[in-house]
Each structure stands twice: as C-alpha cells, then as structure tokens.
Design an enzyme around this catalytic site. Structure first.
Site, mmCIF file in Angstrom:
data_model
loop_
_atom_site.group_PDB
_atom_site.id
_atom_site.type_symbol
_atom_site.label_atom_id
_atom_site.label_comp_id
_atom_site.label_asym_id
_atom_site.label_seq_id
_atom_site.Cartn_x
_atom_site.Cartn_y
_atom_site.Cartn_z
ATOM 1 N N HIS A 126 0.863 -1.193 0.000
ATOM 2 C CA HIS A 126 0.000 0.000 0.000
ATOM 3 C C HIS A 126 0.898 1.241 0.000
ATOM 4 C CE1 HIS A 126 -3.467 2.474 0.663
ATOM 5 N NE2 HIS A 126 -3.704 2.237 1.928
ATOM 6 N N HIS A 165 -2.260 -2.511 -9.413
ATOM 7 C CA HIS A 165 -3.278 -1.872 -8.558
ATOM 8 C C HIS A 165 -4.468 -2.813 -8.442
ATOM 9 C CE1 HIS A 165 -6.033 1.162 -6.974
ATOM 10 N NE2 HIS A 165 -4.953 1.856 -6.683
ATOM 11 N N ASP A 187 2.574 5.564 -6.797
ATOM 12 C CA ASP A 187 3.812 5.511 -6.012
ATOM 13 C C ASP A 187 5.051 5.496 -6.902
ATOM 14 O OD1 ASP A 187 2.016 3.419 -3.767
ATOM 15 O OD2 ASP A 187 2.543 5.527 -3.513
#
Ligand code: SDX
Length: 376
Positions: free
Chosen positions: A223, A262, A313
């Site tokens: 995460h 994802h 990210d």
C-alpha cells in the site's frame, strides 16, 4: 476442507458501502473527488482547497478558504508534548512509527477526542492536517542532527511544509510538484488504510484511533509503503541499462515490483500522468536525465514483461527523492496528504453508521472435547 466458494479473499471486487467522497473508475481510468476530476484540481487548486472539498463536499468560498487557512496556520507549530515524545524515540525509528505515535499523542492530549459531533471531528481533522507536516519535517531533520524549523504563516501549506523540512523555500517548480503530489495522494475511496479507518469508526471509536489504525495499514509496502520501496528498487538497479536484467531476476524470485499494479485500476492508475508530468519538471530542474532514463527503462520492461502499469507511487518516489526528502520520509508524506481523505471518510461513516463485521468460513478442527480427567 474446501473453503466456501462465496469467499472473496481480500474483499476483491466486493462493494461494502456507498461513498460520496470519491469515484475511482477503472473503465474510464478516472478519479473524481466530490465529482471533480483530480487532474483539474491538481492543475488549479491549492491543497487547502482540496482538503475543504473532501471534508465539505464543495470547493471553498474565499471566506471559507480564509477560515481554513487561518485555522491551519494557527496550529502548524509542533506541540511541545508531541516534540517530547518524538524526541523520546530513537532516530532509527521508522518515520511511519514516529508519525503513528505522534497522532496518538495529539489524540491523547485532545480533550474533545470523545466528542464525535461533526464540528468536533472537523476540528480534529484540521488539527491533524496542520500538525502532521511539523511532525514529518522535524523527524527528518532530527535524523540529520538538524534543529527544529518553526513554521512561517506567510507561506501556504505546501511551501511551509518544505520550509519546515529544509529550512528554505525551494524553487516554485518544486513547491508546485509537491502541491500536485499532495492533491493526488489525498483520497482514493475504500483503499486498505481508508477502510481500516472506517472499520475503527464503525465501532464508534474516535477519529484519532481511526487515523492511527490507518497509518498502520498505509505503512505496508503493498500500500503506501510502496513509494519508499520504489526508491529502494531504483537504488538496487543503479542505472537504466541494468533495469531489464534486474527485472528478470526479481520476477524469477517471485518479487512484487514496487510501484506497479493496482487492485482497482487494471489499465494504469489515473493519477500517474499528472504526477509523471510533475516528475518530468523536477528531472529538468535538477538536471537528472539518468533518473528519468532508469524510470522509463523499468516501466518499459515491466509493461513488456508483465503488462502491469505503474501506480501513483512509481512517479512519486523519485519526485520526493529529487525534492530532497529521505526515502523513509516518503510514506509519511502520503500520511500528511491522505489524512484529509481518511478524516472525510470517518465523518461519512458516522453519518449512516453500521458496525463493520464480516463473516468467516471455519476450516479448523471439528468440535472435539478433552479427555475425562483420570479419577484419583
Ligand atoms: C497504493 O487501493 C488503493 O487505492 C491504493 C492506493 C491509494 O491511493 O490508496 O492506490 C495506493 O497502495 C497503490 C499500490 C502500491 N503498491 C505497490 O506498488 C506494491 C506492488 N503492487 C502489488 O503488490 C499489487 O499490484 C497490488 C497489491 C497493488 C494489487 O494487487 P492485487 O490486486 O491483489 O493483485 P495480485 O497481487 O493478486 O496480482 C495479480 C497478478 C499476480 O500474478 P499471479 O500470482 O496471479 O501469477 O499480477 C501479479 C501478481 O503476482 N502482480 C505483480 C505485481 N502486481 C500484480 N507482479 C509483480 N509485481 C507487481 N507489482
């Protein structure tokens, strides 16, 4: 014992409630905050305006924005008791543990913690919004033996965050890239940390407890911790021409490649193009074509090899690195942004609350009993 076919491990694809805060749409690869495309907000809004939008459902009027800015600027200084607890932690403590602990202190010290009214929860949300930059900035500085930098109330949220971290206000292109990252990280429907906050809120526990739990969830590399892990991957690879061979080895070891994939987006993360554009400006500003080449080489290899696209990210990690943040500070930056989404969800959960308590299919031993005790 066959597990029940109805089991949806990881709650993948399971719709557990409604929300009016954001819409993640994998079909159109889009993300709306209260109806506004996140790209528009990133192009035109301050992070303060987006925070107001998430909490209140509308962009602020000039008067409402002035109120929020006044309230945020009035609470920016690191509270002495928070500083004392941070100072009690070793500088080797992970910054996510420091941030998690600081939120616990802020909550333990707030006499309104038990007041779950919307007004009281809004005030807590603004307090955390204002205080987290001071914690994150101070923790990075103390790890380098540097003194605390007091906030400046002539700077907006993003510029002041950078000021408190580096003791200077960087070039506008850096401040703007940072503002864009904060807006993109702010909210993303029922991701693991937000859902954690909602589970905690569903028992009628308090907002600070919900945020502490959410920080715990966000720390994980699957995460929020992925942005820190992306930088470690870049350090491991070294240069662009090593990327392909590195990827082969990593995939052979069954490693998850940080910054890629994802749970919801399956054709790429809607936020990546906007963050990548900000990264490109930083690459030009700091003259780091080598980093851009490495970024492109790994992405190309990952798409060619696994057809898995980057998530937010992936561009955020190198962007924060270029801004001068320690790698270990990257996920705390995510916390400072996502605290706006988490607290919006805490307040929404309370509006029509139902205790969140799923079922499980038992696959342990069938009922059995202890031997009768031998009679003396
Ligand atoms: C965030 O939910 C959110 O909205 C989160 C977030 C937010 O804003 O809150 O968007 C922020 O957390 C982004 C994600 C950051 N995490 C990472 O970058 C870590 C690396 N990513 C993977 O661990 C993975 O992609 C997940 C955890 C993000 C999603 O995984 P899923 O949906 O549970 O899918 P999966 O792990 O079951 O993968 C499906 C297949 C698997 O292959 P098989 O085992 O079935 O053969 O794809 C493979 C996986 O091995 N795969 C990867 C991969 N991602 C998926 N293989 C290598 N590297 C990857 N990154």
């Amino acid at each position: 014992t066959q597990a029940d076919p109805e089991i949806r491990k990881g709650l993948a694809g399971v719709v557990v409630d409604t929300t009016a805060i954001s819409k993640v749409n994998p079909e159109t690869n889009s993300l709306l905050y209260r109806g506004y495309p996140v790209q528009e907000l990133a192009a035109r809004c301050s992070f303060e305006e987006v925070a107001h939008l998430l909490w209140h459902g509308e962009l602020p009027t000039a008067a409402e924005l002035a109120d929020l800015e006044r309230a945020e600027r009035a609470q920016r200084a690191l509270a002495p008791n928070v500083r004392a607890v941070v100072d009690a932690l070793p500088t080797t403590a992970h910054p996510m543990d420091v941030v998690r602990t600081a939120v616990s202190v802020i909550g333990a010290d707030d006499p309104t913690t038990a007041d779950a009214s919307r007004a009281a929860n809004l005030a807590k949300a603004v307090r955390l919004f204002a205080q987290l930059p001071a914690v994150v900035a101070y923790d990075q500085r103390r790890r380098h033996g540097q003194e605390l930098v007091a906030p400046r109330d002539d700077l907006d949220y993003a510029a002041n965050f950078l000021w408190m971290t580096f003791g200077e206000v960087p070039d506008a292109v850096v401040v703007d890239a940072f503002r864009v990252s904060l807006i993109l990280y702010a909210e993303h429907s029922f991701n693991a940390s937000t859902f954690t906050a909602r589970v905690i809120t569903s028992t009628l526990s308090d907002l600070y407890s919900a945020v502490v739990g959410a920080i715990g969830a966000l720390k994980g590399p699957l995460h929020g911790g992925a942005n820190e892990a992306v930088m470690h991957v870049f350090d491991e690879i070294g240069s662009a021409d090593e990327a392909e061979a590195w990827l082969e080895r990593a995939l052979a070891e069954k490693r998850k490649i940080m910054g890629f994939g994802h749970r919801v987006y399956k054709n790429g993360d809607s936020r990546v193009p906007t963050m990548k554009a900000a990264l490109d400006k930083l690459v030009a500003h700091y003259d780091r074509p080598d980093l851009a080449a490495l970024y492109d080489a790994l992405e190309r290899a990952m798409v060619a090899r696994k057809n898995i696209q980057p998530n937010l990210d992936y561009p955020s990690g190198p962007a924060y690195h270029l801004m001068g943040f320690d790698t270990a500070t990257f996920t705390p930056l995510f916390v400072a942004s996502r605290v706006t989404g988490w607290t919006a969800h805490v307040m929404e959960q309370l509006e029509a609350n139902a205790l969140i308590r799923p079922l499980s299919a038992y696959v342990g031993p069938a009922e059995r009993h202890m031997e009768e005790p031998a009679t003396a």
